[in-house]
Design a protein around this motif. Sequence first.
Motif, short mmCIF file in Angstrom:
data_model
loop_
_atom_site.label_atom_id
_atom_site.label_comp_id
_atom_site.label_asym_id
_atom_site.label_seq_id
_atom_site.Cartn_x
_atom_site.Cartn_y
_atom_site.Cartn_z
N GLY A 157 65.08 53.49 23.25
CA GLY A 157 65.53 54.27 24.39
C GLY A 157 67.01 54.06 24.67
N GLY A 158 67.45 52.80 24.55
CA GLY A 158 68.87 52.51 24.77
C GLY A 158 69.75 53.16 23.73
N HIS A 174 62.21 49.75 24.33
CA HIS A 174 63.43 49.45 25.09
C HIS A 174 64.68 49.69 24.22
CE1 HIS A 174 65.82 47.17 28.12
NE2 HIS A 174 66.55 46.87 27.05
N SER A 192 67.16 57.16 29.95
CA SER A 192 67.03 55.96 29.11
C SER A 192 67.04 54.69 29.96
CB SER A 192 68.16 55.92 28.07
OG SER A 192 69.40 55.57 28.65
N GLY A 244 69.87 56.87 24.45
CA GLY A 244 70.64 57.11 25.67
C GLY A 244 72.13 56.99 25.46
#
Length: 223
Positions: free
Chosen positions: A144-145, A141, A107, A148
């Motif tokens: 993905g964060g 972004h 991530s 993760g």
Amino acid sequence: MSQTPSAVVAVSAPVLPATRALLAGAVLAGPLFLGAGVIQGLTRDGFDFTRNALSQLSLGDLGWIQVVAFLLAGVLVIAGAAGMRRTLREAPGGTWAPRLIGVFGASFLLAGAFAADPGAGFPAGAPEARAASLSTHGAVHMAGGMVGYLALCVAFLVLARHFAVQGRRGWAVASRVVPAVVLAGFAGSSASVLAFTAGAGLGLLWLTAVTTRLMTETPPARR
């Protein structure tokens, strides 16, 4: 006369230097990433910790520094996941904890490739208000964060079981509490960016702590 297959016996083996080097990646990733973010946040014009997330440091003329920080942290965490897999082997948590930590590392690579959206006055010249909708790269972004950090929180819960089996009650309890605090920080991000930053930072620092703990363990070996 039939022969009974020889049993596989678990014996103690020290952490090999190569494995220790891999684990060191996950130990260093959090402090390096957070240190780079704090230094940049204090020195870059227009950045305000109470209004801007560290991810936004990827924007502007000096944004490449934060991009490098994301990519380096991602590589270090993935290396740590590989070391964790070697260390835990068939111990409780040995299958899923390294995989989930690997997702967390990936991530960061994604965050480095897809920058956050500008807003809240950063970088200089950006609107004071955040955009009503995310751009494509901003959405990737953010998604993905989220994935993760969810993977990281689940990894901590998996490691809590590992520590509990070992009789390390304090580590087990903390590894269950930290994910709740991290997620609370994320939930409070709409009211305070600092809550989000604190939650994300805590997750990184606890990864440093648990990986350091694993470096001192004696992993099982086969003969």
